[in-house]
Scaffold this active site. Structure first.
Site, PDB file in Angstrom:
ATOM      1  N   ASP A 197      -6.138   6.182   5.224  1.00 27.36           N
ATOM      2  CA  ASP A 197      -6.315   5.044   4.324  1.00 27.36           C
ATOM      3  C   ASP A 197      -7.503   4.224   4.846  1.00 27.36           C
ATOM      4  OD1 ASP A 197      -6.251   2.574   3.108  1.00 27.36           O
ATOM      5  OD2 ASP A 197      -4.077   2.333   3.231  1.00 27.36           O
ATOM      6  N   HIS A 240       0.206   0.223   5.062  1.00 27.16           N
ATOM      7  CA  HIS A 240       0.383  -0.529   3.815  1.00 27.16           C
ATOM      8  C   HIS A 240       1.378   0.256   2.946  1.00 27.16           C
ATOM      9  CE1 HIS A 240      -0.867  -1.939  -0.238  1.00 27.16           C
ATOM     10  NE2 HIS A 240      -1.449  -2.970   0.351  1.00 27.16           N
ATOM     11  N   GLN A 267      -9.520  -0.749   4.461  1.00 31.21           N
ATOM     12  CA  GLN A 267     -10.012  -1.897   5.235  1.00 31.21           C
ATOM     13  C   GLN A 267     -11.129  -1.491   6.198  1.00 31.21           C
ATOM     14  OE1 GLN A 267      -9.105  -4.947   4.621  1.00 31.21           O
ATOM     15  NE2 GLN A 267      -7.217  -4.665   3.441  1.00 31.21           N
ATOM     16  N   LYS A 280     -12.471  -4.118  -2.468  1.00 37.70           N
ATOM     17  CA  LYS A 280     -12.539  -4.761  -1.149  1.00 37.70           C
ATOM     18  C   LYS A 280     -13.936  -4.634  -0.547  1.00 37.70           C
ATOM     19  CE  LYS A 280      -7.700  -3.701  -0.152  1.00 37.70           C
ATOM     20  NZ  LYS A 280      -6.970  -4.902  -0.486  1.00 37.70           N
ATOM     21  N   CYS A 288       2.172  -6.484   1.888  1.00 37.70           N
ATOM     22  CA  CYS A 288       2.512  -5.086   1.513  1.00 37.70           C
ATOM     23  C   CYS A 288       2.731  -4.236   2.763  1.00 37.70           C
ATOM     24  CB  CYS A 288       1.450  -4.462   0.622  1.00 37.70           C
ATOM     25  SG  CYS A 288       1.220  -5.327  -0.922  1.00 37.70           S
TER      26      CYS A 288
HETATM   27  C1  LIG Z   1      -4.680  -0.931   4.124  1.00 44.37           C
HETATM   28  C2  LIG Z   1      -4.538  -0.937   2.627  1.00 44.37           C
HETATM   29  N1  LIG Z   1      -4.170   0.177   2.005  1.00 44.37           N
HETATM   30  C3  LIG Z   1      -4.042   0.233   0.669  1.00 44.37           C
HETATM   31  C4  LIG Z   1      -4.277  -0.865  -0.121  1.00 44.37           C
HETATM   32  C5  LIG Z   1      -4.112  -0.757  -1.599  1.00 44.37           C
HETATM   33  O1  LIG Z   1      -5.338  -0.873  -2.240  1.00 44.37           O
HETATM   34  P1  LIG Z   1      -5.399  -0.930  -3.832  1.00 44.37           P
HETATM   35  O2  LIG Z   1      -4.367  -1.949  -4.266  1.00 44.37           O
HETATM   36  O3  LIG Z   1      -6.778  -1.375  -4.135  1.00 44.37           O
HETATM   37  O4  LIG Z   1      -5.084   0.433  -4.339  1.00 44.37           O
HETATM   38  C6  LIG Z   1      -4.655  -2.068   0.483  1.00 44.37           C
HETATM   39  C7  LIG Z   1      -4.864  -3.287  -0.309  1.00 44.37           C
HETATM   40  O5  LIG Z   1      -4.487  -4.364   0.085  1.00 44.37           O
HETATM   41  C8  LIG Z   1      -4.799  -2.100   1.898  1.00 44.37           C
HETATM   42  O6  LIG Z   1      -5.160  -3.221   2.535  1.00 44.37           O
END
Ligand SMILES: Cc1ncc(COP(=O)(O)O)c(C=O)c1O
Length: 411
Positions: A205, A128, A208, A231, A369
């Site tokens: 990260d 992401h 998910q 999430k 993203c």
């Molecule tokens: C894999 C992953 N990493 C990071 C993020 C970013 O999360 P946040 O916007 O809550 O900081 C997301 C959100 O869509 C995500 O799916």
């Protein structure tokens, strides 16, 4: 995940705990298939946040009065709840606004002071932007370079290539536990073991992963693990960074301000101990207390059962979708979370999502993203249906029927 259910859970009753899921959209019953974007919230979370503002609202760690103590106890209690859920010590858990903040904290407090020209940061193709852009910013400022580990076409990591890319100049690996686009579940423990052998620090990260599977972070062997609360049925603007204590002890603060200090003098400041050293300013108190309630809710169901339920939804949806002519699923890894990205011949992803919305079905369309991943597959966008335990098999069928209708409309 193929985990068998261990309890007989009445999933319809669980679903009834989510007030928003009862509404209609465009005159149709809502079918919410965008939980990878943000999850819906159970009544327990909504009521906990409401109760905080109605009965306990005060700032944390500052006031000696009763409300101040209640707020502090509830906030620190939420930290303990979340820590237990993740299998970690609560003094290793920095509460923050989510994964984006958590990864930036590692980038600015751990990487920026350490990396230098000649060093490299290794990332996977499926990250992401939140696990790409902070490292690019660090690379620009330190002279380090970015290396990319590629994928197989099915959306699994090319592990041989990843391990081969772990060369001596690589100081840090940024890797997602579960892809938000492909659903691929990466073998994080094995990857971190290889990285550790080579002295590479790992930043995982977990955005998910935490909502969808049992987690025991220490058994993964990583150095940093980031999660985002919204999430996992919690409020937006909540989340956490877990880090090994030795990293937290060695890291300078990223932001300065109130509550992250022990003593401030104009000739120098003594910082607070971790994790408070990294929590400058008034935090999202109500949000994190709500996240504690969300974690209690998930724990009461059991993450094993949640994983099994979502796997059944994924299997059913995949089987049904593959019967639609001209539909292609992007991401077919054997180990997958309940995320299905797809394309339909002759239809733009945004058109599909817009027309599905008219049928009451909420899916996400776009690059999610993850531009580098879209470039890998040579597409500008996909449609993505993402499932949570509160979805039903009937909703999967309603989604597939709506998609068939939309497909006919688009010719
Ligand atoms: C894999 C992953 N990493 C990071 C993020 C970013 O999360 P946040 O916007 O809550 O900081 C997301 C959100 O869509 C995500 O799916």
């Amino acid at each position: 995940m193929n985990a068998p259910a261990t309890n007989a859970i009445d999933w319809n009753a669980v679903r009834a705990d989510f007030p928003l899921l009862a509404r209609e959209v465009n005159g149709k019953p809502l079918v919410y298939l965008d939980s990878a974007n943000t999850s819906q919230k159970p009544a327990a979370v909504i009521e906990t946040v409401d109760d905080f503002f109605r009965r306990h609202n005060a700032n944390v760690s500052r006031a000696v009065h009763t409300l101040g103590s209640e707020a502090t106890e509830a906030y620190e209690g939420a930290r303990r709840t979340l820590a237990a859920f993740l299998g970690v010590r609560s003094d290793e858990l920095v509460l923050c606004s989510g994964t984006t903040f958590a990864i930036n904290l590692v980038a600015y407090s751990w990487a920026l002071p350490r990396l230098k020209p000649g060093d490299a940061i290794l990332l996977s193709r499926m990250e992401h932007h939140a696990n790409i852009v902070p490292w690019q910013l660090v690379a620009q400022r330190t002279g380090a370079t970015i290396k990319v580990a590629e994928l197989h076409q099915d959306g699994t990591l090319d592990l041989d290539a990843l391990h081969a890319a772990m060369t001596p100049e690589v100081k840090l690996l940024g890797i997602t536990h579960v892809s938000n686009v492909l659903g691929t579940i990466n073998p994080i423990a094995a990857i971190c073991r290889e990285a550790r052998k080579r002295g590479i620090v790992t930043v995982v990260d977990g955005s998910q992963a935490a909502p969808h599977m049992p987690l025991d972070i220490p058994s993964l062997g990583c150095d940093f693990y980031a999660i985002t609360g919204h999430k996992m049925c919690g409020p937006t603007g909540t989340g956490a960074l877990w880090a090994r204590r030795e990293h937290l002890e060695a890291m300078p603060p990223f932001l300065g301000g109130g509550e992250m200090i022990k003593e401030v003098r104009f000739d120098g400041t003594v910082f607070n101990d971790p994790p408070h050293r990294f929590e400058a300013g008034t935090p999202n108190i109500a949000g994190h207390i709500g996240l504690g309630a969300a974690v209690d809710f998930l724990s009461s169901l059991g993450m094993q059962d949640i994983a099994a339920r979502e796997h059944a939804l994924l299997t059913h949806a995949t089987e049904q979708l593959l019967k639609i002519d001209g539909l292609r699923i992007i991401g077919t890894a054997p180990e997958k979370a309940a995320v299905i990205s797809f394309l339909v011949d002759g239809a733009h992803a945004h058109d599909l999502a817009t027309l599905l919305d008219l049928e009451g079905v909420a899916v996400r369309s776009g690059h999610h993203c993850a531009h580098p991943l879209m470039q890998f597959y040579g597409v500008p966008a996909t449609c993505r249906a993402s499932f949570a335990f509160y979805n039903t098999h009937d909703e999967v069928d309603a989604f597939v029927a709506a998609l068939r209708k939309v497909r006919r409309l688009l010719g």
